[in-house]
Design an enzyme around this catalytic site. Structure first.
Site, PDB file in Angstrom:
ATOM      1  N   ASP A   1       0.704  -1.270   0.061  1.00  0.00           N
ATOM      2  CA  ASP A   1       0.013   0.013  -0.170  1.00  0.00           C
ATOM      3  C   ASP A   1       1.011   1.295  -0.001  1.00  0.00           C
ATOM      4  O   ASP A   1       0.175   2.237   0.489  1.00  0.00           O
ATOM      5  CB  ASP A   1      -0.973  -0.039   1.170  1.00  0.00           C
ATOM      6  CG  ASP A   1      -1.690  -1.107   1.178  1.00  0.00           C
ATOM      7  OD1 ASP A   1      -2.299  -1.649   0.416  1.00  0.00           O
ATOM      8  OD2 ASP A   1      -1.817  -1.992   2.307  1.00  0.00           O
TER       9      ASP A   1
ATOM     10  N   LYS B   1       2.371   2.179  -5.057  1.00  0.00           N
ATOM     11  CA  LYS B   1       3.128   2.010  -6.207  1.00  0.00           C
ATOM     12  C   LYS B   1       2.218   2.297  -7.533  1.00  0.00           C
ATOM     13  O   LYS B   1       3.037   2.615  -8.559  1.00  0.00           O
ATOM     14  CB  LYS B   1       3.403   0.251  -6.227  1.00  0.00           C
ATOM     15  CG  LYS B   1       4.351  -0.152  -5.003  1.00  0.00           C
ATOM     16  CD  LYS B   1       4.304  -1.611  -5.173  1.00  0.00           C
ATOM     17  CE  LYS B   1       3.016  -2.383  -4.649  1.00  0.00           C
ATOM     18  NZ  LYS B   1       2.809  -1.979  -3.205  1.00  0.00           N
TER      19      LYS B   1
ATOM     20  N   GLY C   1      -3.969  -4.006  -4.216  1.00  0.00           N
ATOM     21  CA  GLY C   1      -5.135  -2.940  -4.509  1.00  0.00           C
ATOM     22  C   GLY C   1      -4.190  -1.660  -5.043  1.00  0.00           C
ATOM     23  O   GLY C   1      -3.696  -1.096  -4.160  1.00  0.00           O
ATOM     24  N   HIS C   2      -4.205  -1.528  -6.255  1.00  0.00           N
ATOM     25  CA  HIS C   2      -3.524  -0.371  -6.582  1.00  0.00           C
ATOM     26  C   HIS C   2      -4.604   0.829  -7.051  1.00  0.00           C
ATOM     27  O   HIS C   2      -5.271   0.638  -7.594  1.00  0.00           O
ATOM     28  CB  HIS C   2      -2.546  -0.440  -7.787  1.00  0.00           C
ATOM     29  CG  HIS C   2      -1.433  -1.312  -7.325  1.00  0.00           C
ATOM     30  ND1 HIS C   2      -0.675  -1.921  -8.398  1.00  0.00           N
ATOM     31  CD2 HIS C   2      -1.191  -1.740  -6.398  1.00  0.00           C
ATOM     32  CE1 HIS C   2       0.386  -2.641  -7.823  1.00  0.00           C
ATOM     33  NE2 HIS C   2       0.119  -2.580  -6.583  1.00  0.00           N
TER      34      HIS C   2
ATOM     35  N   GLN D   1       2.212  -5.886  -3.398  1.00  0.00           N
ATOM     36  CA  GLN D   1       2.453  -5.867  -2.010  1.00  0.00           C
ATOM     37  C   GLN D   1       3.668  -5.158  -1.593  1.00  0.00           C
ATOM     38  O   GLN D   1       4.048  -4.235  -1.978  1.00  0.00           O
ATOM     39  CB  GLN D   1       2.460  -7.321  -1.141  1.00  0.00           C
ATOM     40  CG  GLN D   1       1.117  -8.210  -1.150  1.00  0.00           C
ATOM     41  CD  GLN D   1       0.683  -8.735  -2.594  1.00  0.00           C
ATOM     42  OE1 GLN D   1       1.543  -9.157  -3.127  1.00  0.00           O
ATOM     43  NE2 GLN D   1      -0.420  -8.505  -2.972  1.00  0.00           N
TER      44      GLN D   1
HETATM   45  P1  IMP Z   1      -2.649 -13.129   1.656  1.00  0.00           P
HETATM   46  O1  IMP Z   1      -1.905 -12.100   0.588  1.00  0.00           O
HETATM   47  O2  IMP Z   1      -4.296 -12.472   1.302  1.00  0.00           O
HETATM   48  O3  IMP Z   1      -2.413 -14.385   1.928  1.00  0.00           O
HETATM   49  O4  IMP Z   1      -2.498 -12.077   3.041  1.00  0.00           O
HETATM   50  C1  IMP Z   1      -1.271 -12.191   3.646  1.00  0.00           C
HETATM   51  C2  IMP Z   1      -0.986 -10.989   4.427  1.00  0.00           C
HETATM   52  O5  IMP Z   1      -0.380  -9.867   3.359  1.00  0.00           O
HETATM   53  C3  IMP Z   1      -1.899 -10.210   5.198  1.00  0.00           C
HETATM   54  O6  IMP Z   1      -1.346  -9.873   6.538  1.00  0.00           O
HETATM   55  C4  IMP Z   1      -2.539  -9.266   4.266  1.00  0.00           C
HETATM   56  O7  IMP Z   1      -3.128  -8.100   4.908  1.00  0.00           O
HETATM   57  C5  IMP Z   1      -0.999  -8.748   3.610  1.00  0.00           C
HETATM   58  N1  IMP Z   1      -1.379  -8.319   2.154  1.00  0.00           N
HETATM   59  C6  IMP Z   1      -1.761  -9.087   1.039  1.00  0.00           C
HETATM   60  N2  IMP Z   1      -1.689  -7.977  -0.018  1.00  0.00           N
HETATM   61  C7  IMP Z   1      -1.653  -6.862   0.636  1.00  0.00           C
HETATM   62  C8  IMP Z   1      -1.717  -5.771  -0.109  1.00  0.00           C
HETATM   63  O8  IMP Z   1      -1.619  -5.297  -1.306  1.00  0.00           O
HETATM   64  N3  IMP Z   1      -1.208  -4.709   0.664  1.00  0.00           N
HETATM   65  C9  IMP Z   1      -1.005  -4.795   2.087  1.00  0.00           C
HETATM   66  N4  IMP Z   1      -0.776  -5.863   2.674  1.00  0.00           N
HETATM   67  C10 IMP Z   1      -1.298  -6.861   1.902  1.00  0.00           C
END
Ligand code: IMP
Length: 420
Positions: free
Chosen positions: A13, A16, A40-41, A217
Site C-alpha cells: 500500500d 506503487k 489494490g492499486h 504488496q
Molecule cells: P494474503 O496475501 O491475502 O495471503 O495475506 C497475507 C498478508 O499479506 C496479510 O497480512 C495481508 O493483509 C497482507 N497483504 C496482502 N496483500 C496486501 C497488499 O496489497 N497490501 C498490504 N497488505 C497486503
C-alpha cells in the site's frame, strides 16, 4: 538495459500504482510479476479514480502490452469483473495478457483461506481472504490449474474434479457443478487474453522496448525475506520479477522502491513503529488509510528507517519514491525510527519478531501545506530536510516525492529514471 522494476519497500500500500502509472507513459510493456487480487492499486487521473487488483497499473496510461505474469495467481471471476469495470470506465483492455503459466484461484482456495484463518484463531494472519496462500500451496504441491489449461476444457474440468475432491477432504464446501459451469463460462471470456507472455516479453526486449515490471504488496510481506509467517505467499522483492516474468537480471536497469513518508500495515504481524494513539489516528485519517481490497483500517506509524534500509539492500534499490509526504503536513515534530533499542538492526527480520522498539530521532515538522508544490524548491525547507535525512540514512536517492493523489502531484527530481 530496458527493464525498470518498481517494488513496494514497506508492508504494501505504498502507492506503487501511481509511480507505475507515471512511469508507464514512456513504457511499452507493464508486467505484474507476483501476487493476485490481494493487491489494490489506486490510480487517480483527473476526476476519475481507478482501483486495480491484478491488472497492471499501466493499463490506464494505455501501454502497448499489459502482462499478468507467470508468477501471479489469478481468480478468473475477479479478473473478468476487473476487466469489465475498466471497460466501463473507458479503458482499452484489449492488450491485457494473462500468462498461460499463471495459476488459477478457484472457489475452494478462497474457502481454504478462510478455514485456515479460522483454525489459527488468535494467531490468524489477517489475510485478504482471496485464496492467495492456498493457490500458491497448490502450485508448490504441483496440483494447481493454470490459465493455459483453459484451452483444453475437458482436461481442465477433469483436473477441477480431482482437485475438488481433495479440497472437500480438507473441509472446503464447494459445489463442483457450479464451479464447472462458472469455469466453462469464464474460460470463454478469458481465453482471448491468455497467451505465452514469456515470448511476448522477449520479443519486446529484443526490439529494445521499455519494460516496467510491477511489484505487488511490499518487501516485508515477501514469503522468504519478510516478517514470516505474517507475509503473503509470493515473492514480492525485485528478484521475483525475473522468476515471475521469465527474464534474466542482466535486463534490469533501475530498481525503484516505493515507500510512504510514514509506515502502514494491514493484517497481523510485527510493526515496531506502530502508533496506537492520537498520532496514529491522525495519520490514518489524513492518509485515508483504509484497505483498497478489504476496507480494513490500516495500522499506522512513523517511518522505520532500519526496515527501509533492509528493503534497499535486499531489492538492490537504485532509487526511492516517497509517497504521501503531504500527510505529514502540520506535525510540529516528526519522529523517524533509526534503529531498535538495544537490538542489532542487522538481525532483520527476526529482530522485529523479538518485539523490537524503535530508537527515534526527532525531526522538525512544517506547517505549510505541501500539496501545491510542483517542484523540489517549492517544498518547505523542513520537508526537504526530512526527505534528505531519509536519503542519507538509506544511501539511496529519493527521485520521486508525491504530495497528493493526482498525477501532477509527483515531484520528479534530477536523476530519476525516465523511460523514454
Ligand atoms: P494474503 O496475501 O491475502 O495471503 O495475506 C497475507 C498478508 O499479506 C496479510 O497480512 C495481508 O493483509 C497482507 N497483504 C496482502 N496483500 C496486501 C497488499 O496489497 N497490501 C498490504 N497488505 C497486503
Amino acid at each position: 538495459m530496458p527493464v525498470t522494476l518498481v517494488v513496494g519497500a514497506q508492508w504494501g500500500d505504498e502507492g506503487k500504482g501511481r509511480i507505475i502509472d507515471w512511469l508507464s507513459s514512456s513504457a511499452s510493456v507493464v508486467a505484474r510479476f507476483g501476487g493476485g487480487a490481494n493487491a489494490g492499486h489506486t490510480v487517480r487521473v483527473g476526476e476519475r479514480t481507478y482501483k486495480l487488483r491484478i491488472v497492471p497499473s499501466g493499463v490506464i496510461a494505455g501501454v502497448e502490452h499489459c502482462i499478468i505474469g507467470p508468477g501471479t495467481v489469478v481468480s478468473p471471476s475477479s479478473l473478468i469483473a476487473e476487466l469489465e469495470s475498466l471497460r466501463a470506465g473507458g479503458v482499452d483492455v484489449s492488450h491485457v495478457w494473462l500468462s498461460d503459466l499463471a495459476h488459477l484461484i478457484l472457489p475452494y482456495h478462497i474457502e481454504l483461506d478462510a478455514s485456515s484463518e479460522r483454525s489459527l484463531g488468535g494467531a490468524a494472519l489477517g489475510t485478504t481472504g482471496n485464496g492467495i496462500g492456498p493457490a500458491y500451496v497448490d502450485r508448490a504441491a504441483r496440483t494447481g490449474i493454470r490459465a493455459g489449461d483453459l484451452a483444453d476444457m475437458p482436461r481442465c474440468l477433469e483436473m477441477l474434479a480431482a482437485r475438488t475432491q481433495t479440497a472437500r477432504a480438507a473441509g472446503a464446501a464447494v459445489d463442483l457443478k457450479v464451479m464447472t459451469s462458472d469455469l466453462t463460462r469464464h474460460a470463454q471470456a478469458l481465453l482471448p487474453h491468455v497467451r505465452d507472455t514469456v515470448s511476448l516479453l522477449h520479443d519486446q526486449l529484443e526490439a529494445g522496448k521499455r519494460v516496467l515490471a510491477e511489484g505487488a504488496q511490499g518487501t516485508l510481506l515477501d514469503v522468504n525475506l519478510g516478517t514470516y509467517p505474517f507475509v503473503t505467499s509470493s515473492v514480492t522483492v525485485s528478484g521475483g520479477a525475473c522468476t515471475g516474468l521469465g527474464f534474466g537480471p542482466k535486463e534490469v536497469e533501475h530498481v525503484v522502491g516505493v515507500a510512504k513518508a510514514y509506515c502502514t500495515r494491514v493484517g497481523a504481524g510485527p510493526f515496531p513503529s506502530e502508533l496506537n494513539d492520537d498520532t496514529g489516528e491522525a495519520l490514518r485519517e489524513r492518509g485515508l488509510e483504509f484497505g483498497v481490497v478489504t476496507g480494513r483500517p490500516r495500522r499506522c506509524g512513523w517511518l522505520d528507517l532500519a526496515a527501509l534500509r533492509y528493503a534497499v539492500q535486499i531489492n538492490g534499490l537504485t532509487h526511492l519514491a516517497m509517497t504521501k509526504l503531504d500527510v505529514l503536513d502540520g506535525f510540529a515534530e516528526i519522529s523517524v525510527g533509526v534503529g531498535y533499542e538495544g537490538q542489532d538492526a542487522s538481525a532483520f527480520p527476526f529482530v522485529l519478531a523479538r518485539g523490537a522498539k524503535p530508537r527515534y530521532k526527532q525531526l522538525r515538522g512544517w506547517s505549510q501545506p505541501t500539496s501545491g508544490a510542483r517542484a523540489w524548491e517549492q517544498l518547505p525547507s523542513a520537508a526537504r530536510d526530512y526527505v534528505e535525512f531519509v536519503e542519507s540514512h538509506t544511501r539511496t536517492p529519493i527521485s520521486y516525492v508525491s504530495v497528493g493523489p493526482e498525477r501532477s502531484q509527483i515531484i520528479v527530481r534530477p536523476g530519476a529514471p525516465q523511460l523514454s
